[in-house]
Design a protein around this motif. Structure first.
Motif, PDB file in Angstrom:
ATOM      1  N   ALA A 620      91.169 -21.001  -6.959  1.00  0.00           N
ATOM      2  CA  ALA A 620      92.040 -21.754  -6.065  1.00  0.00           C
ATOM      3  C   ALA A 620      91.437 -21.824  -4.674  1.00  0.00           C
ATOM      4  CB  ALA A 620      93.429 -21.118  -6.015  1.00  0.00           C
ATOM      5  N   TRP A 621      91.707 -22.942  -3.973  1.00  0.00           N
ATOM      6  CA  TRP A 621      91.294 -23.152  -2.593  1.00  0.00           C
ATOM      7  C   TRP A 621      92.476 -23.765  -1.843  1.00  0.00           C
ATOM      8  CZ3 TRP A 621      89.239 -25.071  -6.999  1.00  0.00           C
ATOM      9  CH2 TRP A 621      88.011 -24.538  -7.434  1.00  0.00           C
ATOM     10  N   TYR A 622      92.588 -23.473  -0.573  1.00  0.00           N
ATOM     11  CA  TYR A 622      93.699 -24.060   0.171  1.00  0.00           C
ATOM     12  C   TYR A 622      93.340 -24.229   1.638  1.00  0.00           C
ATOM     13  CZ  TYR A 622      94.852 -19.630   2.429  1.00  0.00           C
ATOM     14  OH  TYR A 622      94.816 -18.497   3.194  1.00  0.00           O
ATOM     15  N   GLY A 623      94.102 -25.098   2.279  1.00  0.00           N
ATOM     16  CA  GLY A 623      94.032 -25.275   3.717  1.00  0.00           C
ATOM     17  C   GLY A 623      95.415 -25.604   4.235  1.00  0.00           C
ATOM     18  N   MET A 624      95.770 -25.070   5.413  1.00  0.00           N
ATOM     19  CA  MET A 624      97.113 -25.301   5.943  1.00  0.00           C
ATOM     20  C   MET A 624      97.106 -25.245   7.458  1.00  0.00           C
ATOM     21  SD  MET A 624      98.937 -21.644   4.999  1.00  0.00           S
ATOM     22  CE  MET A 624     100.393 -21.995   6.009  1.00  0.00           C
ATOM     23  N   LEU A 625      98.128 -25.872   8.043  1.00  0.00           N
ATOM     24  CA  LEU A 625      98.330 -25.899   9.480  1.00  0.00           C
ATOM     25  C   LEU A 625      99.724 -25.370   9.797  1.00  0.00           C
ATOM     26  CD1 LEU A 625      97.596 -26.816  12.399  1.00  0.00           C
ATOM     27  CD2 LEU A 625      98.615 -29.041  11.796  1.00  0.00           C
ATOM     28  N   ASP A 626      99.802 -24.461  10.761  1.00  0.00           N
ATOM     29  CA  ASP A 626     101.088 -23.959  11.243  1.00  0.00           C
ATOM     30  C   ASP A 626     101.224 -24.405  12.691  1.00  0.00           C
ATOM     31  OD1 ASP A 626     103.432 -22.618  11.692  1.00  0.00           O
ATOM     32  OD2 ASP A 626     102.532 -20.617  11.705  1.00  0.00           O
ATOM     33  N   LEU A 627     102.181 -25.304  12.972  1.00  0.00           N
ATOM     34  CA  LEU A 627     102.269 -25.949  14.274  1.00  0.00           C
ATOM     35  C   LEU A 627     103.665 -25.819  14.861  1.00  0.00           C
ATOM     36  CD1 LEU A 627     101.094 -27.793  16.506  1.00  0.00           C
ATOM     37  CD2 LEU A 627     101.821 -29.751  15.090  1.00  0.00           C
ATOM     38  N   PRO A 628     103.853 -25.001  15.906  1.00  0.00           N
ATOM     39  CA  PRO A 628     105.112 -25.010  16.652  1.00  0.00           C
ATOM     40  C   PRO A 628     105.041 -26.048  17.771  1.00  0.00           C
ATOM     41  CG  PRO A 628     103.767 -23.177  17.348  1.00  0.00           C
ATOM     42  CD  PRO A 628     102.976 -23.903  16.298  1.00  0.00           C
ATOM     43  N   PHE A 629     106.160 -26.694  18.065  1.00  0.00           N
ATOM     44  CA  PHE A 629     106.158 -27.691  19.130  1.00  0.00           C
ATOM     45  C   PHE A 629     107.570 -27.841  19.683  1.00  0.00           C
ATOM     46  CE2 PHE A 629     106.807 -29.852  15.135  1.00  0.00           C
ATOM     47  CZ  PHE A 629     107.817 -30.773  15.390  1.00  0.00           C
ATOM     48  N   THR A 630     107.653 -28.455  20.859  1.00  0.00           N
ATOM     49  CA  THR A 630     108.928 -28.645  21.527  1.00  0.00           C
ATOM     50  C   THR A 630     109.125 -30.118  21.848  1.00  0.00           C
ATOM     51  OG1 THR A 630     108.793 -26.452  22.517  1.00  0.00           O
ATOM     52  CG2 THR A 630     110.313 -28.015  23.542  1.00  0.00           C
ATOM     53  N   ILE A 631     110.343 -30.615  21.582  1.00  0.00           N
ATOM     54  CA  ILE A 631     110.713 -31.987  21.919  1.00  0.00           C
ATOM     55  C   ILE A 631     112.004 -31.929  22.732  1.00  0.00           C
ATOM     56  CG2 ILE A 631     111.376 -34.261  21.043  1.00  0.00           C
ATOM     57  CD1 ILE A 631     109.709 -33.752  18.591  1.00  0.00           C
ATOM     58  N   ASP A 632     111.936 -32.302  23.975  1.00  0.00           N
ATOM     59  CA  ASP A 632     113.116 -32.337  24.834  1.00  0.00           C
ATOM     60  C   ASP A 632     113.874 -31.014  24.798  1.00  0.00           C
ATOM     61  OD1 ASP A 632     114.878 -33.402  26.640  1.00  0.00           O
ATOM     62  OD2 ASP A 632     116.145 -34.337  25.092  1.00  0.00           O
ATOM     63  N   LYS A 633     113.185 -29.922  25.024  1.00  0.00           N
ATOM     64  CA  LYS A 633     113.732 -28.565  25.085  1.00  0.00           C
ATOM     65  C   LYS A 633     114.168 -28.001  23.736  1.00  0.00           C
ATOM     66  CE  LYS A 633     115.394 -29.132  29.828  1.00  0.00           C
ATOM     67  NZ  LYS A 633     116.569 -29.020  30.730  1.00  0.00           N
ATOM     68  N   TYR A 634     113.963 -28.739  22.681  1.00  0.00           N
ATOM     69  CA  TYR A 634     114.309 -28.237  21.357  1.00  0.00           C
ATOM     70  C   TYR A 634     113.037 -27.781  20.647  1.00  0.00           C
ATOM     71  CZ  TYR A 634     118.872 -30.328  22.118  1.00  0.00           C
ATOM     72  OH  TYR A 634     120.109 -30.648  22.633  1.00  0.00           O
ATOM     73  N   ASP A 635     113.102 -26.599  20.041  1.00  0.00           N
ATOM     74  CA  ASP A 635     111.927 -25.986  19.423  1.00  0.00           C
ATOM     75  C   ASP A 635     111.871 -26.275  17.925  1.00  0.00           C
ATOM     76  OD1 ASP A 635     111.094 -24.874  21.803  1.00  0.00           O
ATOM     77  OD2 ASP A 635     112.310 -23.063  21.516  1.00  0.00           O
ATOM     78  N   PHE A 636     110.666 -26.601  17.464  1.00  0.00           N
ATOM     79  CA  PHE A 636     110.439 -26.918  16.054  1.00  0.00           C
ATOM     80  C   PHE A 636     109.183 -26.185  15.578  1.00  0.00           C
ATOM     81  CE2 PHE A 636     112.572 -30.451  18.035  1.00  0.00           C
ATOM     82  CZ  PHE A 636     113.564 -30.816  17.121  1.00  0.00           C
ATOM     83  N   ARG A 637     109.069 -26.124  14.279  1.00  0.00           N
ATOM     84  CA  ARG A 637     107.867 -25.548  13.674  1.00  0.00           C
ATOM     85  C   ARG A 637     107.637 -26.217  12.317  1.00  0.00           C
ATOM     86  NH1 ARG A 637     107.045 -19.148  12.043  1.00  0.00           N
ATOM     87  NH2 ARG A 637     104.781 -19.197  11.697  1.00  0.00           N
ATOM     88  N   ASN A 675     106.839 -26.815   5.015  1.00  0.00           N
ATOM     89  CA  ASN A 675     108.030 -26.114   5.481  1.00  0.00           C
ATOM     90  C   ASN A 675     108.292 -26.538   6.918  1.00  0.00           C
ATOM     91  OD1 ASN A 675     108.792 -23.706   3.416  1.00  0.00           O
ATOM     92  ND2 ASN A 675     106.570 -24.062   3.419  1.00  0.00           N
ATOM     93  N   PHE A 676     109.502 -27.015   7.184  1.00  0.00           N
ATOM     94  CA  PHE A 676     109.890 -27.484   8.505  1.00  0.00           C
ATOM     95  C   PHE A 676     111.048 -26.640   9.019  1.00  0.00           C
ATOM     96  CE2 PHE A 676     112.723 -30.059  11.137  1.00  0.00           C
ATOM     97  CZ  PHE A 676     111.860 -30.499  12.131  1.00  0.00           C
ATOM     98  N   THR A 677     110.952 -26.162  10.276  1.00  0.00           N
ATOM     99  CA  THR A 677     111.993 -25.328  10.867  1.00  0.00           C
ATOM    100  C   THR A 677     112.412 -25.887  12.210  1.00  0.00           C
ATOM    101  OG1 THR A 677     111.024 -23.368   9.815  1.00  0.00           O
ATOM    102  CG2 THR A 677     112.642 -22.994  11.548  1.00  0.00           C
ATOM    103  N   TYR A 678     113.713 -26.031  12.394  1.00  0.00           N
ATOM    104  CA  TYR A 678     114.300 -26.400  13.684  1.00  0.00           C
ATOM    105  C   TYR A 678     115.077 -25.198  14.200  1.00  0.00           C
ATOM    106  CZ  TYR A 678     117.896 -28.279  16.821  1.00  0.00           C
ATOM    107  OH  TYR A 678     118.743 -28.478  17.876  1.00  0.00           O
ATOM    108  N   MET A 679     114.798 -24.786  15.453  1.00  0.00           N
ATOM    109  CA  MET A 679     115.412 -23.591  16.036  1.00  0.00           C
ATOM    110  C   MET A 679     116.319 -23.986  17.187  1.00  0.00           C
ATOM    111  SD  MET A 679     111.848 -21.470  15.882  1.00  0.00           S
ATOM    112  CE  MET A 679     110.919 -23.010  15.963  1.00  0.00           C
ATOM    113  N   PRO A 680     117.583 -24.269  16.907  1.00  0.00           N
ATOM    114  CA  PRO A 680     118.497 -24.662  17.985  1.00  0.00           C
ATOM    115  C   PRO A 680     118.771 -23.541  18.965  1.00  0.00           C
ATOM    116  CG  PRO A 680     119.680 -24.375  15.925  1.00  0.00           C
ATOM    117  CD  PRO A 680     118.235 -24.298  15.600  1.00  0.00           C
ATOM    118  N   THR A 681     118.708 -22.291  18.520  1.00  0.00           N
ATOM    119  CA  THR A 681     118.843 -21.135  19.397  1.00  0.00           C
ATOM    120  C   THR A 681     117.804 -20.108  19.006  1.00  0.00           C
ATOM    121  OG1 THR A 681     120.378 -19.853  18.025  1.00  0.00           O
ATOM    122  CG2 THR A 681     121.343 -21.558  19.422  1.00  0.00           C
TER     123      THR A 681
END
Length: 944
Positions: A620-637, A675-681
């Motif tokens: 097996a082989w794999y590649g992945m990206l883990d990216l946190p970011f912010t849009i208008d004070k809201y945090d996502f990953r 996998n998508f995560t939205y962190m409201p708090t």
């Protein structure tokens, strides 16, 4: 972005084919040796008018060690980052007094003046950092980045769960210690969405054990079990006391295996303690229905107490016919034996220290431990076998008493060496030996053509062993932006050995004599070798990270079964001294004198004899990206990528008669996941996930070799024509963590399954049913989970210290199939219908009440588990499908601290005593198939 940063800052991180496999293993071993050499390389020490500064950077409130904190001597270019344990060591510092600037993501920068460095001296200088504004609302007071505490506490598990990129659940050693659980299977039934079948096979989110994968300390672990040889790991072989935690990952990421659909069960054994630690524990108790301390045992070997036969049950070589029969011991009769109290004893010791000099650089640690336990049981049972074809064949119905003995012992050794600040090497070894003896004596209708007044005897000894060894390393390279490399090389050998399994039935004739009707002696041996390795590279790119890696695994399995039975047809009935042989009681019929010319013969049962050899090569082989970011004070990953798995499964089956049968499944699969995560708090996550997975047949399922299951009154036979299943998985979860040890979570999942692999039950020419695996057309599985973990002190002051843990899982599944029936005119009518997945419970409930009185050192834990009725076997006629009725289990444990170093524990398991009941028929209660009393136990233990 800021919130995500604050969260993540809280925790750290076998002709030609055989020759080819040997070469592959050699490459893995050579690679491991090279990694060891590179990792041990340490730069030469400089000399001169300089000194050394060393110490630890920690969280000011919790004491958590901070990995990757930066230290700079102000006005110089001298600086460093803390290592994997939050420690640092700066050498060759010109003697003098300095200001030291210490910074870490999510914490207030600290500048300390007047730090003195002396010539040829080592100054110890620890720094405590205060969280930046907003961090104080998220406290993990007892979570410390040291191996034992990170792996063991429930707070740590919850923290890891909150910051993980995937959806999952877990249970810690801290929780395990407060429960009556004895093996990892006991532990797993507490986890949301999990149920345990036969006390060792785990079902996740309604899908059977075959759709789940198990890793033991980060590497694959497969089971060897002759009776069922399930794809799933048999969890009853791992003692709960050796576990640091158990984590169940329910959504995939590219760095995880692509062949799980329900869950990836990660069993992690205990790690190196931070200081000297000695633990001794002893527990004794009693099991169910053992009268006056006596029980029935078989005439076994002198080493049964070790879970290993000493050779008395072995099949003699180069013998056949009556000569073989006379060489076998007459051990059919049972003997009365003392049944001492059930006992469990364990010992472990660990420590870590500097090598050579106390400079905090060459740090060595170890943990060794062992456990021994044995138990006895006695219970009543009723087994009724109905025709799987819907009434064409008569049934078997036997009721009687069963006796059981089980022994388990294990040993583990974990070693860790840190040659330099950013490099750590580890080695782990685990050996487990377990055996069980099952004895049954019953009366009733013993076969399809029996009188209804017969006797049935079963004597089974099943021993299993497993040895796992792995070496690995973790390396951080500061000059390349904090790149992190993790690697592991592993190997294991497991064996399931079932020697001299005995089965016999008697039936009453018209004159009232009990005559031998059938008998069988079987030897089964299964050995599996596994080797492989994995390597992962994580490269930070700003706040994001890129991760890539490879995985290699080679499995080789051999299985052999030899079955024999006496042959009354060879008796010379003209000799008046012989007619009575078949009327001889079970303990004296198989003596040497009865296997002579003109008397009983001894023949091999070709139908139940044979062997197979299987290989499974995985790359097996794999590649992945883990990216946190912010849009208008809201945090996502967002985290995702692609995994490529190349799998080659080959099974060669050698029946006792006939030609070799080869089965091959060779596929390369592209397995995307996101996998998508939205962190409201800071304490809440909304998660969305998708991943594609596959489900490959187990090697045993690809081998058409017949196994006779006496207990179930049926045969099992694999299929050479199976395909792999392909599954599309969708998940949504909303989770909140109001306090350190509190969780509120709601999840929904949907799985679309193509070519689902299931078992079906058919009528057999031997007048027994036969179970075979097959591919269903298509289907789906969907449901939701609700989980609550909350301290009730907010309701009233007197409830402080009382916490409730509860979870509920609802599952709805549909598998499409074609039912064929013959109408009154003889025409076959085919109807497309749906049914649930085999083995799926429509719902499961877990409730736990934990009451802690800190001033008394008392803990009371009450645990309740219940699951709904589940489909256990599919037949040609849906009216003959087999179902297991709903059942509930209640366990209680009371723990009392006697002194700071001693603890007393009273545990009671299965207090409800609910019977295990299996039925057949459209009304679920038409025919009783199996009824047995479950085992309960009460024990008292002392731990020092």
């Amino acid at each position: 972005m800021r919130q995500w940063m604050r969260k993540t800052s809280r925790t750290c991180g076998r002709e030609e084919r055989g020759a080819g496999r040997t070469t592959e293993r050699g490459r893995i071993i050579r690679a491991a040796i090279i990694c060891l050499i590179i990792s041990c390389a340490v730069p030469a020490l400089a000399h001169g008018q300089t000194g050394t500064l060393r110490g630890t950077v920690r969280d000011d409130e919790s004491g958590e060690r901070l990995s990757g904190a930066n230290l700079l001597l102000v006005g110089t270019t001298i600086g460093i980052s803390t290592d994997l344990d939050g420690e640092y060591r700066i050498e060759d510092i010109p003697a003098g007094t300095y200001e030291v600037r210490v910074s870490f993501m999510g914490y207030e920068t600290k500048v300390i003046s007047g730090v003195r460095v002396g010539t040829d001296e080592t100054e110890k200088f620890n720094v405590d950092l205060v969280p930046a504004e907003g961090m104080a609302s998220f406290r993990i007071d007892d979570f410390v980045v040291s191996a034992e505490r990170v792996l063991s506490t429930q707070v740590a598990i919850i923290t890891e769960r909150m910051r993980a990129i995937t959806i999952g659940d877990g249970i810690s050693a801290e929780q395990i210690a407060k429960s009556p659980d004895g093996t990892s299977s006991d532990v797993l039934k507490r986890v949301t969405g999990l149920s345990v079948v036969d006390n060792k096979f785990v079902f996740v989110r309604g899908v059977t054990d075959r759709y789940n994968v198990t890793w033991l300390d980060g590497v694959p672990a497969t089971s060897t079990d002759t009776s069922s040889d399930r794809r799933s790991f048999t969890f009853d072989v791992v003692p709960a006391s050796l576990l640091a935690n158990t984590v169940v990952v329910k959504t995939a990421s590219p760095d995880l295996p692509g062949d799980f659909t329900g869950g990836l069960v990660q069993l992690n054994t205990r790690d190196i303690p931070q200081e000297a630690q000695l633990s001794v524990s002893a527990s004794n108790g009693f099991g169910d229905d053992l009268a006056a301390g006596t029980t029935m045992r078989s005439q076994g070997s002198d080493t049964d107490w070790l879970g290993m036969d000493d050779g008395i049950r072995e099949l003699p070589d180069s013998l056949e016919g009556r000569e073989l029969a006379r060489a076998l011991p007459n051990t059919w009769g049972l003997v009365e034996d003392n049944a001492p109290v059930n006992g469990s004893y364990s010992l472990s010791y660990g420590n870590r220290f500097d090598i050579g000099r106390d400079d905090g650089r060459n740090v060595f640690g170890f943990l060794v431990g062992g456990k021994y336990s044995s138990s006895y049981k006695e219970y009543g049972y009723l087994r009724r076998v109905e025709d799987a074809g819907g009434g064409g064949l008569p049934r078997e119905e036997v009721e009687g008493t069963a006796y059981g003995y089980k022994v388990l012992w294990s040993g583990m050794a974990n070693v860790s060496y840190q040659p330099s600040r950013n490099h750590r090497l580890t080695a782990r070894a685990l050996y487990v030996q377990t055996a069980k003896e099952d004895l049954k004596q019953g009366t009733g209708q013993v076969s399809h053509d029996a009188s209804g007044n017969g006797e049935k005897y079963q004597i089974e000894w099943d021993e299993r062993s497993r040895f796992d060894l792995q070496v690995g390393g973790t390396h951080r390279f500061g000059r390349t932006g904090g790149a992190r490399v993790e690697w592991k090389a592993f190997g294991s050998e497991s064996r399931a050995y079932e020697p001299d399994r005995r089965y016999a039935t008697y039936d009453e004739n018209a004159n009232g004599y009990m005559l031998l009707k059938a008998d069988e002696r079987t030897w089964i041996d299964l050995i599996e070798d596994t080797s492989g390795g994995r390597a992962d590279l994580t490269w930070p790119v700003g706040d994001a990270s890129i991760k890539t890696g490879v995985f290699v695994e080679r499995r080789n399995r051999t299985y052999e079964v030899s079955a024999f039975s006496s042959d009354p047809a060879q008796i010379d009935l003209w000799d008046p001294d012989n007619w009575w042989i078949t009327a001889t009681p079970i303990d004296s019929i198989f003596v040497d004198d009865n296997f002579q010319e003109g008397k009983l013969g001894f023949i091999e049962r070709d139908r139940y004899s044979g062997e197979y050899e299987g290989w499974h090569d995985m790359d097996a082989w794999y590649g992945m990206l883990d990216l946190p970011f912010t849009i208008d004070k809201y945090d996502f990953r967002v985290s995702g990528g692609l995994r490529i798995e190349s799998s080659n499964q080959t099974v060669d089956s050698y029946p006792a008669t006939g030609d070799t049968i080869r089965s091959v499944i060779n596929e390369t699969d592209l397995l995307p996941s996101i996998n998508f995560t939205y962190m409201p708090t800071e304490w809440m996550n909304l998660r969305l996930a998708y991943f594609r997975s596959v489900n490959r047949p187990e090697l045993r399922e690809m081998a058409p070799v017949v196994y006779h299951d006496h207990s179930a009154g049926q045969n099992y036979q694999g299929s050479a024509n199976l395909d792999r299943a392909v599954i599309q998985n969708y998940d949504v979860r909303l989770e909140a963590f109001p306090q350190d040890d509190e969780v509120l979570a709601v999840s929904y999942f949907y799985k679309d399954i193509e070519n689902a692999i299931e078992d079906s039950l058919h009528p057999d020419t031997s007048y027994r049913n036969i179970r075979r695996p097959f591919n269903s057309d298509k289907g789906h599985n969907q449901g939701f989970e609700v989980e609550v973990r909350k301290d009730l002190g907010f309701l009233a002051e007197f409830l402080r210290g009382l916490s409730v843990t509860a979870n509920y899982t609802f599952v709805d599944s549909e598998i499409e199939y074609i039912q064929s029936k013959t109408d009154s005119t003889g025409q076959i009518i085919r109807t497309r219908k749906t049914r649930p997945l085999v083995g799926q419970s429509p719902w499961t409930v877990n409730v736990g009440l934990l009451y802690t009185i800190e001033r008394w050192g008392t803990t009371l834990n009450v645990l309740y588990n219940k699951f709904g009725e589940r489909l256990m076997a599919v037949t040609l006629n849906e009216g003959a499908n087999v179902y297991e009725a709903e059942r509930e289990v209640l366990d209680v444990a009371v723990t009392q601290e006697l002194w700071d170093f001693m603890e007393l524990k009273l545990a009671a398991r299965n207090l409800t005593g609910s019977d295990v009941v299996e039925t057949q028929g459209e009304a679920r209660t038409d025919h009783l198939v199996d009824e047995r009393n479950p085992e309960y136990s009460v024990s008292l233990g002392l731990k020092w």
